[in-house]
Motif scaffolding. Structure first.
Motif, PDB file in Angstrom:
ATOM      1  N   LEU A 171       1.128  -1.349   0.147  1.00  0.00           N
ATOM      2  CA  LEU A 171      -0.117  -0.005  -0.119  1.00  0.00           C
ATOM      3  C   LEU A 171       0.939   1.257  -0.003  1.00  0.00           C
ATOM      4  O   LEU A 171       1.454   1.548   0.943  1.00  0.00           O
ATOM      5  CB  LEU A 171      -1.025  -0.208   1.181  1.00  0.00           C
ATOM      6  CG  LEU A 171      -1.753  -1.297   1.406  1.00  0.00           C
ATOM      7  CD1 LEU A 171      -2.692  -1.174   2.524  1.00  0.00           C
ATOM      8  CD2 LEU A 171      -2.428  -1.718   0.306  1.00  0.00           C
ATOM      9  N   PRO A 172       0.724   2.098  -1.000  1.00  0.00           N
ATOM     10  CA  PRO A 172       1.774   3.011  -1.156  1.00  0.00           C
ATOM     11  C   PRO A 172       1.621   4.366  -0.146  1.00  0.00           C
ATOM     12  O   PRO A 172       2.557   4.918   0.224  1.00  0.00           O
ATOM     13  CB  PRO A 172       1.376   3.783  -2.518  1.00  0.00           C
ATOM     14  CG  PRO A 172       0.044   3.293  -2.976  1.00  0.00           C
ATOM     15  CD  PRO A 172       0.033   1.920  -1.965  1.00  0.00           C
ATOM     16  N   ARG A 173       0.390   4.405   0.571  1.00  0.00           N
ATOM     17  CA  ARG A 173       0.142   5.393   1.361  1.00  0.00           C
ATOM     18  C   ARG A 173       0.604   4.920   2.867  1.00  0.00           C
ATOM     19  O   ARG A 173       0.720   5.589   3.924  1.00  0.00           O
ATOM     20  CB  ARG A 173      -1.254   5.814   1.684  1.00  0.00           C
ATOM     21  CG  ARG A 173      -1.650   6.289   0.257  1.00  0.00           C
ATOM     22  CD  ARG A 173      -3.124   6.920   0.449  1.00  0.00           C
ATOM     23  NE  ARG A 173      -3.718   7.300  -0.793  1.00  0.00           N
ATOM     24  CZ  ARG A 173      -4.885   7.908  -0.745  1.00  0.00           C
ATOM     25  NH1 ARG A 173      -5.734   7.861   0.169  1.00  0.00           N
ATOM     26  NH2 ARG A 173      -5.218   8.459  -1.836  1.00  0.00           N
ATOM     27  N   HIS A 174       0.848   3.615   2.857  1.00  0.00           N
ATOM     28  CA  HIS A 174       1.296   2.903   4.272  1.00  0.00           C
ATOM     29  C   HIS A 174       2.412   1.813   3.793  1.00  0.00           C
ATOM     30  O   HIS A 174       2.193   0.848   3.972  1.00  0.00           O
ATOM     31  CB  HIS A 174       0.043   2.263   4.801  1.00  0.00           C
ATOM     32  CG  HIS A 174      -1.102   3.246   5.220  1.00  0.00           C
ATOM     33  ND1 HIS A 174      -1.128   3.914   6.443  1.00  0.00           N
ATOM     34  CD2 HIS A 174      -2.064   3.640   4.246  1.00  0.00           C
ATOM     35  CE1 HIS A 174      -2.190   4.453   6.396  1.00  0.00           C
ATOM     36  NE2 HIS A 174      -2.890   4.639   5.181  1.00  0.00           N
ATOM     37  N   PRO A 175       3.621   2.207   3.587  1.00  0.00           N
ATOM     38  CA  PRO A 175       4.752   1.580   3.368  1.00  0.00           C
ATOM     39  C   PRO A 175       5.063   0.478   4.441  1.00  0.00           C
ATOM     40  O   PRO A 175       4.779   0.622   5.790  1.00  0.00           O
ATOM     41  CB  PRO A 175       5.896   2.541   3.604  1.00  0.00           C
ATOM     42  CG  PRO A 175       5.263   3.945   3.139  1.00  0.00           C
ATOM     43  CD  PRO A 175       3.891   3.921   3.843  1.00  0.00           C
ATOM     44  N   GLY A 176       5.191  -0.756   4.021  1.00  0.00           N
ATOM     45  CA  GLY A 176       5.416  -1.883   5.076  1.00  0.00           C
ATOM     46  C   GLY A 176       4.212  -2.724   5.341  1.00  0.00           C
ATOM     47  O   GLY A 176       4.343  -3.765   5.556  1.00  0.00           O
ATOM     48  N   LYS A 177       3.003  -2.280   5.005  1.00  0.00           N
ATOM     49  CA  LYS A 177       1.773  -3.021   5.257  1.00  0.00           C
ATOM     50  C   LYS A 177       1.275  -3.709   3.923  1.00  0.00           C
ATOM     51  O   LYS A 177       1.407  -3.215   2.782  1.00  0.00           O
ATOM     52  CB  LYS A 177       0.491  -2.055   5.739  1.00  0.00           C
ATOM     53  CG  LYS A 177       0.692  -1.438   6.932  1.00  0.00           C
ATOM     54  CD  LYS A 177      -0.439  -0.734   7.326  1.00  0.00           C
ATOM     55  CE  LYS A 177      -0.393  -0.150   8.995  1.00  0.00           C
ATOM     56  NZ  LYS A 177      -1.377   0.491   9.381  1.00  0.00           N
ATOM     57  N   THR A 178       1.024  -4.923   4.049  1.00  0.00           N
ATOM     58  CA  THR A 178       1.009  -5.566   2.737  1.00  0.00           C
ATOM     59  C   THR A 178      -0.462  -6.575   3.190  1.00  0.00           C
ATOM     60  O   THR A 178      -0.764  -6.825   4.195  1.00  0.00           O
ATOM     61  CB  THR A 178       1.885  -6.747   2.610  1.00  0.00           C
ATOM     62  OG1 THR A 178       2.006  -7.561   3.507  1.00  0.00           O
ATOM     63  CG2 THR A 178       3.184  -6.097   2.193  1.00  0.00           C
ATOM     64  N   THR A 179      -1.440  -6.828   2.099  1.00  0.00           N
ATOM     65  CA  THR A 179      -2.507  -7.695   2.158  1.00  0.00           C
ATOM     66  C   THR A 179      -2.767  -8.532   0.846  1.00  0.00           C
ATOM     67  O   THR A 179      -2.458  -7.926  -0.010  1.00  0.00           O
ATOM     68  CB  THR A 179      -3.778  -6.799   2.405  1.00  0.00           C
ATOM     69  OG1 THR A 179      -3.839  -5.746   1.284  1.00  0.00           O
ATOM     70  CG2 THR A 179      -3.880  -6.053   3.523  1.00  0.00           C
ATOM     71  N   PRO A 180      -2.988  -9.822   1.322  1.00  0.00           N
ATOM     72  CA  PRO A 180      -2.915 -10.716   0.230  1.00  0.00           C
ATOM     73  C   PRO A 180      -4.437 -10.835  -0.900  1.00  0.00           C
ATOM     74  O   PRO A 180      -5.344 -10.485   0.074  1.00  0.00           O
ATOM     75  CB  PRO A 180      -2.822 -11.921   0.725  1.00  0.00           C
ATOM     76  CG  PRO A 180      -3.378 -11.862   2.141  1.00  0.00           C
ATOM     77  CD  PRO A 180      -3.152 -10.502   2.477  1.00  0.00           C
TER      78      PRO A 180
END
Length: 239
Positions: A171-180
């Motif tokens: 998520l570009p607005r929240h670096p480091g967060k990922t969702t599959p």
């Protein structure tokens, strides 16, 4: 909450974890004068084990043993329960179909998408369309516990698609967060992706494009059905 009977391996596994955790509790006071010689030796050993100073991620004393035994119990529960998961999911399929019916009607009959607004619906001048529009949030509210249950099943038992199989959405607005992208769990046909398809990035987390998926059909897929879907698509086209 979903009315599913807890599989016996899970019930027993939780019981064993509680027993293991209780075994690490401090020893209760004892009248040592009344202990036998063997009993006194055992108490010395127990106190020594519980009081040793070797520190690990799991603390000291029997906490290390409890942590490892807990891992072993969970692995054993997984081996016992996974073969029964297909039957659990299959039993929920009729309920899933019933709960997703309003989404399918909204997408197929009225062409609603995630970009549709209430103004768009009003401009249609069709009361049946307005009713279908109002039914969508109610349907999702009823459906979300079932969806969360199916996703949790995949995560807890490390079923497909695994994190390694799934392209993660950064998520570009929240670096480091990922969702599959787990659309394959709920697609009736080929309307799924491990990449960007049938998926919407959000401000904090991403989510599936349920109305887009509903156009081609929704289904609560069993773990075996998910495996078959993944196997049927060439690796280069999994996205």
């Amino acid at each position: 909450m979903l009315g599913i009977e807890t599989p016996e391996p899970i019930r027993r596994g939780l019981e064993l974890i509680e027993i293991a955790a209780g075994h690490a509790a401090p020893l209760a006071p004892a009248n040592v004068l009344k202990l036998t010689d063997a009993g006194l030796r055992r108490r010395v050993e127990d106190i020594s084990i519980r009081s040793h100073t070797v520190q690990t991620l799991h603390g000291a004393g029997l906490g290390v043993g409890v942590a490892r035994v807990t891992e072993e119990i969970l692995e054993a529960v997984g081996r016992e329960v996974v073969p029964s998961l297909d039957g659990i999911v299959a039993g929920l399929q009729p309920r899933f179909e019933e709960l997703t019916a309003p989404l399918v009607i909204a997408a197929r009959e009225y062409g609603f998408t995630t970009d549709t607004t209430s103004d768009d619906v009003i401009d249609m001048g069709d009361e049946s369309a307005s009713a279908a529009w109002r039914a969508v949030p109610r349907a999702w509210s009823a459906l979300s516990p079932l969806v969360n249950f199916r996703i949790s099943m995949t995560e807890v038992f490390e079923l497909a698609p695994t994190m390694e199989q799934t392209r993660l959405h950064y998520l570009p607005r929240h670096p480091g967060k990922t969702t599959p992208n787990l659309s394959v769990l709920f697609a009736a046909g080929d309307n799924w992706s491990l990449g960007d398809g049938y998926y919407i990035d959000g401000k904090t987390v991403g989510h599936l494009d349920w109305l887009l998926m509903a156009r081609e059909g929704l289904r609560l897929n069993t773990p075996s059905e998910v495996d078959a879907k993944l196997a049927s698509r060439p690796r280069s086209f999994l996205g």
